[in-house]
Design a protein around this motif. Structure first.
Motif, PDB file in Angstrom:
ATOM      1  N   LYS A   1       5.444  -5.897  -3.903  1.00 26.16           N
ATOM      2  CA  LYS A   1       3.739  -6.094  -3.581  1.00 26.16           C
ATOM      3  C   LYS A   1       3.518  -6.940  -2.644  1.00 26.16           C
ATOM      4  O   LYS A   1       4.685  -7.758  -2.116  1.00 26.16           O
ATOM      5  N   ASN A   2       2.766  -6.822  -1.828  1.00 25.40           N
ATOM      6  CA  ASN A   2       2.233  -7.892  -0.842  1.00 25.40           C
ATOM      7  C   ASN A   2       2.274  -9.308  -1.328  1.00 25.40           C
ATOM      8  O   ASN A   2       1.232  -9.760  -2.239  1.00 25.40           O
TER       9      ASN A   2
ATOM     10  N   SER B   1       6.800  -7.930   3.261  1.00 25.01           N
ATOM     11  CA  SER B   1       5.124  -8.292   3.398  1.00 25.01           C
ATOM     12  C   SER B   1       4.692  -9.000   4.774  1.00 25.01           C
ATOM     13  O   SER B   1       3.711  -9.098   5.384  1.00 25.01           O
TER      14      SER B   1
ATOM     15  N   GLU C   1       2.459  -2.986   1.554  1.00 25.12           N
ATOM     16  CA  GLU C   1       1.198  -2.779   2.254  1.00 25.12           C
ATOM     17  C   GLU C   1       1.657  -2.986   3.720  1.00 25.12           C
ATOM     18  O   GLU C   1       0.721  -3.558   4.442  1.00 25.12           O
TER      19      GLU C   1
ATOM     20  N   ALA D   1      -0.652   6.796   5.850  1.00 24.53           N
ATOM     21  CA  ALA D   1      -0.175   5.178   5.627  1.00 24.53           C
ATOM     22  C   ALA D   1       0.988   4.974   6.527  1.00 24.53           C
ATOM     23  O   ALA D   1       1.345   3.871   6.643  1.00 24.53           O
TER      24      ALA D   1
ATOM     25  N   ARG E   1      -4.007  -2.397   9.316  1.00 24.85           N
ATOM     26  CA  ARG E   1      -4.325  -3.336   8.026  1.00 24.85           C
ATOM     27  C   ARG E   1      -4.878  -1.993   6.751  1.00 24.85           C
ATOM     28  O   ARG E   1      -4.125  -2.000   5.803  1.00 24.85           O
ATOM     29  N   LYS E   2      -5.670  -1.103   7.338  1.00 26.24           N
ATOM     30  CA  LYS E   2      -6.066   0.063   6.638  1.00 26.24           C
ATOM     31  C   LYS E   2      -4.895   1.256   6.069  1.00 26.24           C
ATOM     32  O   LYS E   2      -4.908   1.207   4.931  1.00 26.24           O
TER      33      LYS E   2
ATOM     34  N   GLY F   1      -1.901   0.050   5.730  1.00 28.79           N
ATOM     35  CA  GLY F   1      -1.157  -0.834   4.758  1.00 28.79           C
ATOM     36  C   GLY F   1      -1.817  -0.526   3.348  1.00 28.79           C
ATOM     37  O   GLY F   1      -1.142  -0.249   2.326  1.00 28.79           O
ATOM     38  N   LEU F   2      -3.119  -0.533   3.064  1.00 34.00           N
ATOM     39  CA  LEU F   2      -3.532  -0.515   2.104  1.00 34.00           C
ATOM     40  C   LEU F   2      -3.452   0.968   1.475  1.00 34.00           C
ATOM     41  O   LEU F   2      -3.613   1.062   0.220  1.00 34.00           O
ATOM     42  N   ILE F   3      -3.560   1.811   2.265  1.00 35.49           N
ATOM     43  CA  ILE F   3      -3.545   3.265   1.878  1.00 35.49           C
ATOM     44  C   ILE F   3      -2.185   3.508   1.291  1.00 35.49           C
ATOM     45  O   ILE F   3      -2.021   4.197   0.322  1.00 35.49           O
TER      46      ILE F   3
ATOM     47  N   ARG G   1      -0.130   1.511  -0.153  1.00 34.83           N
ATOM     48  CA  ARG G   1      -0.247   0.544  -1.607  1.00 34.83           C
ATOM     49  C   ARG G   1      -0.837   1.602  -2.742  1.00 34.83           C
ATOM     50  O   ARG G   1      -0.165   1.895  -3.411  1.00 34.83           O
ATOM     51  N   ARG G   2      -2.109   2.088  -2.247  1.00 34.16           N
ATOM     52  CA  ARG G   2      -2.603   3.133  -3.118  1.00 34.16           C
ATOM     53  C   ARG G   2      -1.801   4.309  -3.429  1.00 34.16           C
ATOM     54  O   ARG G   2      -1.790   4.700  -4.593  1.00 34.16           O
TER      55      ARG G   2
END
Length: 673
Positions: free
Chosen positions: A484-485, A568, A593, A611, A638-639, A641-643, A645-646
Motif C-alpha cells: 500500500k502507499n 511508494s 498507487e 492504471a 496521480r489519477k 495511481g488511485l485507479i 489501487r482500486r
C-alpha cells in the motif's frame, strides 16, 4: 592493500554506527554487510554508505551471519577476507595492520588483539576478567599448540586457505570466534595476533549480558559436535554479484528513508524458516487422521486439504515473482489450516520447517537453462504423490513440472499446473518453440486443471488444443495490507524490478533512463534497478558505463516487506519484458498507487487499462514518449495511481486468489471420489 579484499561486517540493529564503519572500511576493499534481521534502519544506511547488503529475514545469530558472508566470499573468490564488528569498537583504519602478515605470507589468519602493547588497560575490569577466563579456556583447548591473548576478538583477517577450512565449521552463536581458532589450529593453519585499539564508549554496547554470554561461550568451546567435515548449509538470501559497489548516491549520503521505521512490525514476521515446528507437527497429525479417503478434517466447517507443491526453487533462495508467489501461497494456505509441503531442488539440500508449511530441498546435480535436476527429487515425488489430496506444480516451463506430468499418468491424486507465462525468458526462441509444441502441450493436456491469470492466456491455450473447461482463470493476487502507499514523498524515481535475464531486458531500462536524463537535465531523475540473475555482470557494466551512473541505484535484492516503501517513492514503474504471465511487480506497484509503463503484451491490456500506459516492444522512443507524458502531467499520474489501487482491491486481492485455489482443490477431490 590487496585489490581483491572483502571486508565483512555482521550487523544487528546498528543504525547509529554502521554508516561510519562502512565508510571507513570501503577504502580498503569491497564491503559486505550481513544485516541479521535488524528492525532499525541498518539495511538502508549500509546501502547508502556504499556497502553490498545481504539481509536475513530474522535474527539468526552472529555465527549464521558469518556463514552467509564466508559462503559469499568463497563463491566470489576473494583472496583476503577481513571481519570487523559493526558497533564501532574497532577502528577500520587498522585493517592494513591485520592484512600485512597475510600479504607477507607470514600467516593465514590474523587476529586483532586488545591485550597486546598494554591496550588492555582501557578494557573495563569486568570484561577484562571475563576475557581472561575465556582466553584461558580456549588456550587449554589448543593443547599448548598456540597461545592466544584475545580469542573473542571479532576483528580478524584471513586468506583463502583459512576461509576454506572455516567453512567446514558448524558453530552457533557468539562462540564462533573460539571454535574457529581451535579448529584451524588443529589443521595447521598459521595464526598470528597483532595489537589493535578498541573503544568501549560506542552507542550500542555488547548485546548480551557479560555473565550469561561468558557461560554460553564456555559451554561451546571445544565441543566436538561443533565441527563437521562437510560444508554446512548457509542461509542464502538470493543476493547477486558484488563485482562493483552498488550506487546509492542518487539518494544522497543520508539513508533512503531516514526518520521512518518502515513497514516492518517486530511483532509480525513476514516469514520464518525454523519457527513453529510444533504447529507443523500438529498440522501433519490432523491431515494424517483424515486418511486417504479424501474427506479431510474440518476446521470451522472447511475441509482441510493436503497439498504437495512442486517447484524448482522458492523465495528467498531465488529472487523473482514465481519464487515469492510459491512461498506466499504456501504460507497463506498453511495459515488457513491446510497441510502444505513444498519440494524444491537446491545445491544445499535439507529440510526447513517454515511457519505454516514445510520445505524439502533435494540435491541439484545439473542445471539446464535455469532448470535444476535432481534424481532424489524424482524418487521422493513418486513415493509421496498419493499421500496428498492434490499436487500443485508451478510453470510448465520447468522440468519439475514435466516430471510431475509424467508421474501423474501412474498416480490418482490430481495434478494442478499454474501457468506463469507461456514463454521462457532464459531459453532461446527456437528452444521455446520446440519445448511448447512437444512438452508444454503434453503437460497441460495431462494436468487435471490449469490455472491461468488472464482470459487471453486461456484463449491461447485453447488454440493449443487444451479443453477450455480444464482451464481456470484466477487473477493473481497481492497482499493489499502489505503493499500500500506508505506515504513516502513521490520523487522522480523510475523503478524497475525483475530477474536479470534476457527476456526482462534490463539493458533497455538503462538505455531509456539515459535518454531521459539527457533531455531532463533539471529534474532529479533516478533509476532504481532491483534484480539478480545471469545478466548481473552485464547489467552492472552498463551501469558503470552510463554517463549518469551516479543516478542509477542498483539493489540486487530488497526484502519483500521493504518493497512498498520503494514502490511508494517511485513516480513510475517500468516493465521492459518481451513476454510475461501476469507480473506481480506491476500489481505490487498498482497496489502502492504507482502507475506503470510497460511493453505491449496483449494479455496485459485489460490489466494496465487506465492504471498505466502500454508501448510497442523494442521502441525506446515510444517508452520515452509515455514516460515523458506522465512526468509532464502529474495529475494524470496521480489519477492512474488511485485507479490502480482500486483495481487491485477489487480484482486482485490475495485472499480471493488463495480461496479460489482451495475451492479448485476441493472440486478436484470431489471428482476423484
Amino acid at each position: 592493500m590487496h585489490n581483491n579484499t572483502l571486508i565483512i561486517i555482521p550487523a544487528y540493529n546498528e543504525e547509529l554506527t554502521i554508516g561510519y564503519v562502512v565508510t571507513l572500511s570501503k577504502k580498503y576493499g569491497d564491503v559486505l554487510v550481513v544485516d541479521d534481521g535488524s528492525k532499525d534502519e541498518t539495511f538502508h544506511i549500509a546501502i547508502s554508505s556504499g556497502a553490498h547488503v545481504i539481509k536475513h529475514p530474522r535474527n539468526m545469530g552472529k555465527a549464521q551471519a558469518l556463514k552467509t558472508a564466508f559462503k559469499y566470499a568463497a563463491e566470489k573468490e576473494y583472496e583476503i577476507i577481513v571481519c570487523i564488528d559493526a558497533d564501532g569498537q574497532h577502528n577500520p583504519e587498522e585493517i592494513p595492520k591485520l592484512v600485512e602478515p597475510i600479504l607477507k605470507d607470514e600467516a593465514d589468519l590474523v587476529i586483532g588483539s586488545r591485550f597486546l602493547d598494554g591496550t588492555k588497560k582501557k578494557i573495563p575490569l569486568y570484561r577484562r576478567f571475563g576475557l581472561w577466563v575465556l582466553n584461558t579456556t580456549a588456550n587449554v583447548s589448543l593443547n599448548g599448540t598456540l597461545k592466544i591473548t584475545d580469542s573473542q576478538s571479532g576483528f580478524r583477517a584471513m586468506n583463502r586457505k583459512a576461509l576454506k577450512e572455516i567453512m567446514k565449521i558448524n558453530s552457533n552463536g557468539y562462540n564462533v570466534e573460539s571454535d574457529m581458532l581451535v579448529y584451524l589450529a588443529e589443521r595447521g593453519v598459521r595464526i598470528r595476533e597483532v595489537p589493535i585499539t578498541v573503544r568501549y564508549d560506542v552507542p550500542n554496547k555488547h548485546k548480551k549480558n557479560p555473565i550469561s554470554h561468558g557461560f554460553e561461550l564456555l559451554g561451546g568451546v571445544n565441543r566436538p559436535d561443533r565441527v563437521q567435515e562437510t560444508i554446512v548449509p548457509v542461509y542464502n538470501a538470493g543476493f547477486g554479484s558484488f563485482h562493483n559497489r552498488r550506487r546509492a548516491v542518487g539518494l544522497g549520503a543520508s539513508p533512503l528513508f531516514r526518520g521512518r521505521k518502515g513497514l516492518h512490525d517486530p511483532g509480525r514476521r513476514s516469514w520464518n524458516i525454523h519457527d513453529n515446528r510444533n504447529s507443523a507437527v500438529r498440522r501433519r497429525a490432523d491431515t494424517e487422521r483424515a486418511g486417504k479417503d479424501g474427506e479431510g478434517v474440518r476446521k470451522g466447517g472447511m475441509k482441510l486439504v493436503r497439498i504437495l507443491r512442486v517447484a524448482p526453487d522458492i523465495y528467498p533462495y531465488v529472487v523473482g515473482g514465481y519464487g515469492l508467489h510459491i512461498h506466499s501461497l504456501s504460507l497463506e494456505q498453511g495459515r488457513k489450516g491446510h497441510h502444505v509441503e513444498v519440494y524444491v531442488i537446491s545445491k544445499e539440500p535439507g529440510n526447513e520447517d517454515r511457519t505454516y508449511y514445510s520445505l524439502q530441498k533435494f540435491r541439484e546435480i545439473i542445471r539446464i537453462w535455469g532448470n535444476p535436476i535432481s534424481i532424489l527429487y524424482a524418487f521422493k515425488l513418486t513415493k509421496e504423490w498419493d499421500n496428498f489430496d492434490v499436487v500443485h506444480a508451478h510453470s510448465h516451463l520447468f522440468i519439475t513440472t514435466l516430471l510431475a506430468a509424467i508421474l501423474k499418468q501412474v498416480h490418482k491424486t490430481p495434478l494442478v499446473v499454474t501457468n506463469h507465462g507461456l514463454v521462457s525468458q532464459t531459453a532461446p526462441k527456437s528452444i521455446n518453440t520446440i519445448y511448447n509444441r512437444v512438452f508444454g502441450k503434453y503437460i497441460f493436456s495431462v494436468a487435471d486443471s490449469v490455472i491461468v491469470y488472464t482470459s487471453e492466456e486461456k484463449r491461447e491455450l485453447t488454440e493449443w488444443g487444451i479443453p477450455p473447461d480444464k482451464i481456470k482463470v484466477i487473477f493473481n493476487g497481492i497482499d493489499t495490507k502489505l503493499f500500500k502507499n506508505t506515504g513516502e514523498f513521490k520523487r522522480k524515481n523510475i523503478m524497475w524490478v525483475g530477474r536479470l535475464v534476457p527476456g526482462k531486458r534490463p539493458e533497455l531500462a538503462i538505455a531509456i533512463f539515459n535518454k531521459l536524463r539527457e533531455k531532463y537535465t533539471n529534474l532529479d531523475l533516478k533509476l532504481i534497478l532491483v534484480g539478480d540473475g545471469p545478466l548481473n555482470g552485464t547489467t552492472l557494466n552498463l551501469v558503470e558505463k552510463s554517463p549518469f551512473k551516479e543516478d542509477i541505484i542498483y539493489l540486487s535484492f530488497i526484502p519483500n516487506e521493504e518493497l512498498p516503501k520503494y514502490y511508494s517513492s517511485a513516480f513510475i514503474f517500468l516493465l521492459t519484458s518481451t513476454t510475461e504471465g501476469l507480473p506481480r511487480t506491476v500489481l505490487e506497484a498498482f497496489s502502492c498507487e504507482t502507475p506503470s509503463v510497460i511493453s505491449k503484451i496483449p494479455h496485459l491490456e485489460e490489466v494496465i487499462k487506465k492504471a498505466g500506459l502500454m508501448v510497442e516492444k523494442n521502441s525506446i522512443d515510444n517508452f520515452l514518449q509515455k514516460i515523458e507524458y506522465l512526468l509532464e502531467n502529474p495529475k494524470v499520474q496521480r489519477k492512474m495511481g488511485l485507479i490502480g489501487r482500486r483495481k487491485i482491491e477489487k480484482h486482485y486481492s490475495w485472499d480471493i486468489f488463495v480461496t479460489k485455489n482451495i475451492k479448485l482443490y476441493e472440486a478436484l477431490r470431489r471428482e476423484l471420489r
